[in-house]
Design a protein around this motif. Structure first.
Motif, PDB file in Angstrom:
ATOM      1  N   UNK A  46     -62.311  17.377 -28.920  1.00 38.73           N
ATOM      2  CA  UNK A  46     -62.121  15.933 -29.026  1.00 38.73           C
ATOM      3  C   UNK A  46     -60.741  15.633 -29.611  1.00 38.73           C
ATOM      4  N   UNK A  47     -60.054  14.672 -29.031  1.00 40.77           N
ATOM      5  CA  UNK A  47     -58.701  14.362 -29.495  1.00 40.77           C
ATOM      6  C   UNK A  47     -58.706  13.287 -30.573  1.00 40.77           C
ATOM      7  N   UNK A  48     -57.659  13.286 -31.336  1.00 37.01           N
ATOM      8  CA  UNK A  48     -57.472  12.271 -32.366  1.00 37.01           C
ATOM      9  C   UNK A  48     -57.399  10.884 -31.736  1.00 37.01           C
ATOM     10  N   UNK A  49     -56.776  10.801 -30.566  1.00 30.90           N
ATOM     11  CA  UNK A  49     -56.628   9.525 -29.870  1.00 30.90           C
ATOM     12  C   UNK A  49     -57.992   8.960 -29.470  1.00 30.90           C
ATOM     13  N   UNK A  58     -68.428  11.636 -21.385  1.00 31.90           N
ATOM     14  CA  UNK A  58     -69.683  11.601 -22.127  1.00 31.90           C
ATOM     15  C   UNK A  58     -69.441  10.929 -23.472  1.00 31.90           C
ATOM     16  N   UNK A  59     -70.513  10.412 -24.055  1.00 35.58           N
ATOM     17  CA  UNK A  59     -70.389   9.642 -25.300  1.00 35.58           C
ATOM     18  C   UNK A  59     -70.749  10.479 -26.521  1.00 35.58           C
ATOM     19  N   UNK A  60     -70.109  10.140 -27.631  1.00 41.48           N
ATOM     20  CA  UNK A  60     -70.418  10.719 -28.933  1.00 41.48           C
ATOM     21  C   UNK A  60     -70.694   9.555 -29.878  1.00 41.48           C
ATOM     22  N   UNK A  61     -71.783   9.635 -30.648  1.00 40.41           N
ATOM     23  CA  UNK A  61     -72.124   8.584 -31.607  1.00 40.41           C
ATOM     24  C   UNK A  61     -71.793   9.042 -33.027  1.00 40.41           C
ATOM     25  N   UNK A  62     -71.229   8.119 -33.810  1.00 38.64           N
ATOM     26  CA  UNK A  62     -70.879   8.391 -35.202  1.00 38.64           C
ATOM     27  C   UNK A  62     -71.563   7.367 -36.094  1.00 38.64           C
ATOM     28  N   UNK A  63     -72.258   7.833 -37.125  1.00 35.49           N
ATOM     29  CA  UNK A  63     -72.762   6.892 -38.119  1.00 35.49           C
ATOM     30  C   UNK A  63     -71.653   6.596 -39.126  1.00 35.49           C
ATOM     31  N   UNK A  64     -71.804   5.560 -39.961  1.00 37.05           N
ATOM     32  CA  UNK A  64     -70.727   5.187 -40.897  1.00 37.05           C
ATOM     33  C   UNK A  64     -70.279   6.312 -41.817  1.00 37.05           C
ATOM     34  N   UNK A  65     -71.230   7.165 -42.254  1.00 38.26           N
ATOM     35  CA  UNK A  65     -70.865   8.269 -43.148  1.00 38.26           C
ATOM     36  C   UNK A  65     -69.928   9.254 -42.458  1.00 38.26           C
ATOM     37  N   UNK A  66     -70.242   9.566 -41.202  1.00 32.50           N
ATOM     38  CA  UNK A  66     -69.379  10.480 -40.449  1.00 32.50           C
ATOM     39  C   UNK A  66     -68.015   9.861 -40.187  1.00 32.50           C
ATOM     40  N   UNK A  76     -50.355  18.439 -33.007  1.00 31.08           N
ATOM     41  CA  UNK A  76     -51.703  18.871 -32.627  1.00 31.08           C
ATOM     42  C   UNK A  76     -52.532  17.646 -32.240  1.00 31.08           C
ATOM     43  N   UNK A  77     -52.991  17.559 -30.981  1.00 29.03           N
ATOM     44  CA  UNK A  77     -53.707  16.362 -30.531  1.00 29.03           C
ATOM     45  C   UNK A  77     -55.196  16.375 -30.876  1.00 29.03           C
ATOM     46  N   UNK A  78     -55.700  17.518 -31.369  1.00 32.81           N
ATOM     47  CA  UNK A  78     -57.143  17.642 -31.561  1.00 32.81           C
ATOM     48  C   UNK A  78     -57.594  17.082 -32.907  1.00 32.81           C
ATOM     49  N   UNK A 129     -52.035  25.058 -40.541  1.00 33.27           N
ATOM     50  CA  UNK A 129     -51.184  26.254 -40.540  1.00 33.27           C
ATOM     51  C   UNK A 129     -51.331  27.075 -39.265  1.00 33.27           C
ATOM     52  N   UNK A 130     -51.596  26.414 -38.162  1.00 36.21           N
ATOM     53  CA  UNK A 130     -51.759  27.108 -36.887  1.00 36.21           C
ATOM     54  C   UNK A 130     -50.953  26.404 -35.810  1.00 36.21           C
ATOM     55  N   UNK A 131     -50.982  26.939 -34.607  1.00 39.18           N
ATOM     56  CA  UNK A 131     -50.241  26.355 -33.496  1.00 39.18           C
ATOM     57  C   UNK A 131     -50.774  24.964 -33.178  1.00 39.18           C
ATOM     58  N   UNK A 132     -49.964  24.132 -32.515  1.00 40.79           N
ATOM     59  CA  UNK A 132     -50.395  22.763 -32.194  1.00 40.79           C
ATOM     60  C   UNK A 132     -51.489  22.679 -31.139  1.00 40.79           C
ATOM     61  N   UNK A 133     -51.944  23.810 -30.633  1.00 39.18           N
ATOM     62  CA  UNK A 133     -53.043  23.801 -29.655  1.00 39.18           C
ATOM     63  C   UNK A 133     -54.311  24.425 -30.225  1.00 39.18           C
ATOM     64  N   UNK A 134     -54.324  24.622 -31.546  1.00 40.26           N
ATOM     65  CA  UNK A 134     -55.444  25.307 -32.186  1.00 40.26           C
ATOM     66  C   UNK A 134     -56.439  24.301 -32.774  1.00 40.26           C
ATOM     67  N   UNK A 135     -57.727  24.601 -32.638  1.00 38.18           N
ATOM     68  CA  UNK A 135     -58.766  23.741 -33.197  1.00 38.18           C
ATOM     69  C   UNK A 135     -59.946  24.604 -33.643  1.00 38.18           C
ATOM     70  N   UNK A 136     -60.771  24.047 -34.538  1.00 38.72           N
ATOM     71  CA  UNK A 136     -61.950  24.770 -35.004  1.00 38.72           C
ATOM     72  C   UNK A 136     -62.981  24.848 -33.879  1.00 38.72           C
ATOM     73  N   UNK A 137     -63.643  25.983 -33.791  1.00 38.94           N
ATOM     74  CA  UNK A 137     -64.665  26.199 -32.761  1.00 38.94           C
ATOM     75  C   UNK A 137     -66.027  25.777 -33.307  1.00 38.94           C
ATOM     76  N   UNK A 138     -66.633  24.800 -32.637  1.00 39.47           N
ATOM     77  CA  UNK A 138     -67.903  24.261 -33.104  1.00 39.47           C
ATOM     78  C   UNK A 138     -69.016  25.287 -33.210  1.00 39.47           C
ATOM     79  N   UNK A 139     -69.089  26.183 -32.239  1.00 37.52           N
ATOM     80  CA  UNK A 139     -70.162  27.177 -32.251  1.00 37.52           C
ATOM     81  C   UNK A 139     -70.049  28.100 -33.457  1.00 37.52           C
TER      82      UNK A 139
END
Length: 272
Positions: free
Chosen positions: A55-58, A100-108, A128-130, A136-146
């Motif tokens: 998911x991107x910051x945008x 596809x949609x993602x829902x966020x509650x106020x706490x999240x 980094x757009x993610x 401290x990683x490359x601009x294409x790096x993101x945490x893996x959810x799994x």
């Protein structure tokens, strides 16, 4: 129970990690909160881990926060109207280019706003757009959810942590939805939210046939046996209730007594 344990554990970790990041800006405290938030989003939405990880910051900044239209509100219950105001909605790219949609509650939302606010201070690359970019990683790096889910599942005290994976959780909601006997349009909405073709729900995420036959079809057969089927004319299987006509506890006791007789030497062995 395991899912509830994981939810509760993540809520506690989120509070602790948020306080740590507010008091001490570092790549370590940032990473801890980002991983917790990522796991929470995936588990609550029963979403594919890879989709949320990318998911991107945008996308998050463009989340839907519009007021509920009066005409639409007329078709919603008071509780549904509250839910529509309570949650924010983000659209991301799913499989096969489908949104596809993602829902966020106020706490999240508050948690992720904090993550976004601390990106620069915690050394996340400015290019980094993610949303869940790694510091401290490359601009294409993101945490893996799994990886995040696997980590927290092993820490939360679950009896079967190996079952707490995004794929199994998606199957759970698809399967459990059949217990609710959702209408076709409601099932379509759920399948669309999960990014599934409706045929996936009906063909692959069915409850086991044995469960359906014992729990539902047996009611129909018993109603016919008791001669009470006529009073259920026009009703679906879910509305056939004949419990007052059958003493299930007595039946259970009789079965138990028969088992005892079979095992009691004084009664001999049946069939001999």
């Amino acid at each position: 129970q395991d899912v509830q344990l994981l939810h509760q554990y993540l809520e506690k970790k989120s509070v602790e990690a948020s306080e740590s990041l507010k008091n001490h800006e570092s790549s370590q405290t940032y990473a801890e909160l980002a991983k917790v938030a990522l796991a929470q989003v995936i588990i609550f939405n029963r979403r594919c881990a890879g989709e949320v990880s990318k998911m991107t910051l945008e996308c998050f900044k463009k989340r839907n926060q519009t007021e509920l239209h009066e005409d639409i509100a007329l078709g919603l219950s008071p509780f549904e109207q509250k839910m529509s105001k309570h949650f924010s909605r983000v659209e991301i790219m799913g499989k096969k280019g489908r949104k596809v949609a993602i829902l966020f509650n106020p706490e999240l939302v508050r948690t992720i706003k904090l993550i976004v606010e601390k990106r620069d201070a915690c050394e996340v690359d400015g290019d980094n757009p993610f949303l869940f970019g790694r510091p401290k990683c490359s601009p294409t790096s993101f945490f893996r959810g799994q990886d995040c889910i696997r980590l927290f599942a092993s820490q939360c005290g679950a009896k079967n942590p190996e079952h707490l994976r995004s794929t199994q959780l998606r199957k759970q909601v698809a399967t459990m939805s059949q217990i609710l006997s959702l209408k076709d349009n409601e099932l379509d909405q759920l399948a669309n939210f999960l990014g599934h073709d409706i045929r996936v729900h009906r063909d692959y995420y069915r409850l086991p046939d044995a469960t359906i036959e014992i729990a539902k079809i047996s009611k129909l057969l018993l109603a016919m046996e008791k001669g009470s089927l006529a009073r259920f004319q026009g009703k679906p299987l879910d509305e056939i209730e004949i419990e007052d006509e059958i003493d299930l506890e007595l039946d259970d006791e009789e079965i138990s007594d028969e088992d005892d007789e079979e095992s009691d030497p004084a009664h001999g062995v049946r069939g001999t």
